[in-house]
Design an enzyme around this catalytic site. Structure first.
Site, PDB file in Angstrom:
ATOM      1  N   ASP A 167       4.648  15.031  13.472  1.00 48.49           N
ATOM      2  CA  ASP A 167       4.995  14.899  12.050  1.00 48.49           C
ATOM      3  C   ASP A 167       3.717  14.914  11.215  1.00 48.49           C
ATOM      4  O   ASP A 167       3.541  14.090  10.316  1.00 48.49           O
ATOM      5  CB  ASP A 167       5.788  13.606  11.813  1.00 48.49           C
ATOM      6  CG  ASP A 167       6.427  13.575  10.421  1.00 48.49           C
ATOM      7  OD1 ASP A 167       6.648  14.660   9.833  1.00 48.49           O
ATOM      8  OD2 ASP A 167       6.690  12.467   9.903  1.00 48.49           O
ATOM      9  N   LEU A 177       0.832  -1.217   0.000  1.00 43.26           N
ATOM     10  CA  LEU A 177       0.000   0.000   0.000  1.00 43.26           C
ATOM     11  C   LEU A 177       0.855   1.251   0.000  1.00 43.26           C
ATOM     12  O   LEU A 177       0.470   2.288  -0.522  1.00 43.26           O
ATOM     13  CB  LEU A 177      -0.896   0.022   1.237  1.00 43.26           C
ATOM     14  CG  LEU A 177      -2.038  -0.984   1.302  1.00 43.26           C
ATOM     15  CD1 LEU A 177      -2.697  -0.965   2.669  1.00 43.26           C
ATOM     16  CD2 LEU A 177      -3.067  -0.681   0.214  1.00 43.26           C
ATOM     17  N   LYS A 208       7.227  -0.839   5.682  1.00 43.93           N
ATOM     18  CA  LYS A 208       6.385  -0.968   4.486  1.00 43.93           C
ATOM     19  C   LYS A 208       4.997  -1.363   4.954  1.00 43.93           C
ATOM     20  O   LYS A 208       4.868  -2.088   5.944  1.00 43.93           O
ATOM     21  CB  LYS A 208       6.933  -2.055   3.570  1.00 43.93           C
ATOM     22  CG  LYS A 208       8.137  -1.613   2.775  1.00 43.93           C
ATOM     23  CD  LYS A 208       8.537  -2.713   1.814  1.00 43.93           C
ATOM     24  CE  LYS A 208       9.754  -2.293   1.016  1.00 43.93           C
ATOM     25  NZ  LYS A 208      10.209  -3.368   0.137  1.00 43.93           N
TER      26      LYS A 208
HETATM   27  P1  AMP Z   1       3.553   5.186   7.213  1.00 40.91           P
HETATM   28  O1  AMP Z   1       4.907   4.583   7.332  1.00 40.91           O
HETATM   29  O2  AMP Z   1       2.667   4.847   8.369  1.00 40.91           O
HETATM   30  O3  AMP Z   1       3.615   6.668   6.928  1.00 40.91           O
HETATM   31  O4  AMP Z   1       2.875   4.504   5.929  1.00 40.91           O
HETATM   32  C1  AMP Z   1       3.389   4.669   4.633  1.00 40.91           C
HETATM   33  C2  AMP Z   1       2.239   4.741   3.648  1.00 40.91           C
HETATM   34  O5  AMP Z   1       1.509   3.503   3.665  1.00 40.91           O
HETATM   35  C3  AMP Z   1       1.211   5.814   3.943  1.00 40.91           C
HETATM   36  O6  AMP Z   1       1.599   7.069   3.439  1.00 40.91           O
HETATM   37  C4  AMP Z   1      -0.033   5.257   3.244  1.00 40.91           C
HETATM   38  O7  AMP Z   1       0.014   5.515   1.863  1.00 40.91           O
HETATM   39  C5  AMP Z   1       0.121   3.754   3.463  1.00 40.91           C
HETATM   40  N1  AMP Z   1      -0.610   3.337   4.671  1.00 40.91           N
HETATM   41  C6  AMP Z   1      -0.127   3.334   5.942  1.00 40.91           C
HETATM   42  N2  AMP Z   1      -1.040   2.880   6.815  1.00 40.91           N
HETATM   43  C7  AMP Z   1      -2.140   2.592   6.076  1.00 40.91           C
HETATM   44  C8  AMP Z   1      -3.442   2.095   6.408  1.00 40.91           C
HETATM   45  N3  AMP Z   1      -3.766   1.798   7.669  1.00 40.91           N
HETATM   46  N4  AMP Z   1      -4.340   1.941   5.400  1.00 40.91           N
HETATM   47  C9  AMP Z   1      -4.007   2.243   4.129  1.00 40.91           C
HETATM   48  N5  AMP Z   1      -2.788   2.704   3.758  1.00 40.91           N
HETATM   49  C10 AMP Z   1      -1.863   2.878   4.707  1.00 40.91           C
END
Ligand code: AMP
Length: 429
Positions: free
Chosen positions: A149, A35, A42
């Protein structure tokens, strides 16, 4: 980095998790497509085989820099939060080299993508997002949690287009300040970071979150960043002076709110609530009667209190890794760091402790058992009361226990570890 063990393969799949690997993790989650990726993890789509619902699986691995520290921070903050507009942490799982956060799935993707595709949003839509954001932040701050952030990439949307704050990897808790009562860690994303953070003189985390919300509000309505320059120093200068140009189409009320949120002086910057706060600002309140807002807030808060009570009664799950390991999982990845060692095992906690008892039997040592907060422990002492070792074990979930050993560092204790305790625990170091 690919998620790895413990996995098994899925015979055939009609899961709807996209072009994923089809692998099953922990006999529970079928892995789907990627995603997104952040600085330290990831995120994959996954299907919960028990409930047949979809979740997001955030995978922190050894390959990333300080993954355990970031994961632990995120887990310890998120597990304190239950709010409609904060992404929910459902469960934490771990293998020997990875930590997995099972998160509520935000089907609508990043708020950022919505702004990108539309250029800018109508004020009415931006107001809806700001209200949801502020409602979530009031709740987080009241629980002593600060995000630090906030940016549109960390704000996700659910299937109804409602906002969910994500990524608490840089978040912080009140109480973790210096003796001056302020935070000093420089963190955040340059374009969204408040001037006092750049100044490195200490800052109040709640004010920093308000500044970032101001930048987000600006981006939503203008379609571009208030502070942006290829030269980082020039950009910082613009931030220090709060030098930004609002587009002509922004209404006077919104202009006033953005200027108050992007006040470079944290002392005079608008606060979240109070009579002069964001929640009392005419632009924020436009279209709703005050009682409607307060009633909505109260109903959310009552709901969270009720959910908190239910949570307390829940069987212990992997959130307890955090309390058990005193917010430091880093040694799981590097057990050689100290005489305190933690590791995961597929064995039930009781059988680990039984083997410890068997190893000590007949060695002329004193064994003291303790049981507290779902964890069982054995303290081993020599006959003169000298400390030899302490072994604690806790069941994290079915088929996964965490064991913590603190060993004495004298020659006798080291020998005992090498000959008896280590082999009993299947540890050679
Ligand atoms: P993060 O490391 O939490 O910033 O996640 C990286 C990316 O993964 C985010 O910018 C979203 O595009 C995707 N992502 C993270 N958490 C979710 C979630 N719970 N549902 C859908 N996409 C997610």
């Amino acid at each position: 980095m690919e998620p790895e063990s413990p996995t098994s393969s899925l015979p055939s799949t009609s899961s709807g998790t996209g072009a994923g690997t089809g692998r099953i993790l922990f006999n529970r989650y079928e892995l789907g497509r990627l995603l997104g990726r952040g600085g330290s993890a990831k995120v994959y789509l996954a299907r919960d085989l028990q409930s047949n619902s979809h979740v997001a699986l955030k995978v922190f691995s050894k390959a990333t820099k300080s993954p355990a520290a970031v994961a632990v921070r995120e887990i310890s903050l998120m597990s304190k939060l239950r709010h409609k507009h904060v992404l929910r942490l459902i469960e934490v799982l771990a293998s020997r080299s990875k930590i997995y956060l099972v998160l509520e799935l935000a089907r609508g993707g990043e708020l950022f993508t919505r702004v990108e595709s539309r250029g800018k949003l109508p004020e009415e839509t931006a107001r809806k997002y700001l209200r949801q954001l502020i409602s979530a932040l009031r709740y987080c701050h009241s629980r002593g949690v600060f995000h630090r952030d906030l940016k549109p990439e960390n704000i996700l949307l659910d299937e109804n287009g409602d906002l969910k704050i994500a990524d608490f990897g840089l978040g912080s808790l009140s109480g973790l300040t210096h003796s001056d009562g302020l935070f000093h860690t420089v963190c955040g994303t340059p374009a969204y970071v408040a001037p006092e953070v750049l100044a490195q003189k200490g800052y109040e985390a709640s004010k920093v979150d308000v500044w970032s919300c101001g930048v987000i509000l600006f981006v939503l309505c203008a379609g571009y960043l208030p502070f942006n320059h290829p030269n980082l120093m020039t950009m910082y200068r613009k931030i220090y002076r709060a030098e930004f140009r609002l587009p002509k189409w922004i209404s006077p009320e919104l202009r006033s709110l953005i200027c108050k949120m992007l006040d470079p002086n944290p002392q005079t910057r608008i606060t979240l609530e109070g009579t002069d706060g964001i929640t009392s600002h005419p632009w924020f309140l436009s279209g709703i009667v005050d009682t409607q807002w307060t009633a909505e807030m109260r109903s959310h808060e009552d709901m969270f209190k009720l959910e908190d009570k239910l949570e307390e009664k829940r069987v212990l799950n992997a959130f307890d890794i955090i309390s058990f390991s005193a917010c430091d999982l880093s040694r799981i990845f590097d057990p050689a760091m100290s005489v305190r060692e933690r590791f995961f095992t597929a064995e039930p906690a009781e059988s680990v402790l039984t083997r410890v008892e068997e190893a000590v039997e007949g060695e002329g040592m004193v064994l003291m058992s303790s049981r507290e907060k779902g964890s069982e422990g054995i303290r081993i002492e020599g006959q003169n009361g000298n400390f030899i070792a302490n072994v604690e074990a806790r069941c994290v979930r079915d088929g996964l226990s965490i064991v913590e050993v603190v060993k004495g560092d004298g020659s006798r204790e080291r020998l005992f570890w090498k000959e008896k305790l280590g082999p009993a625990l299947n540890r050679s170091v």
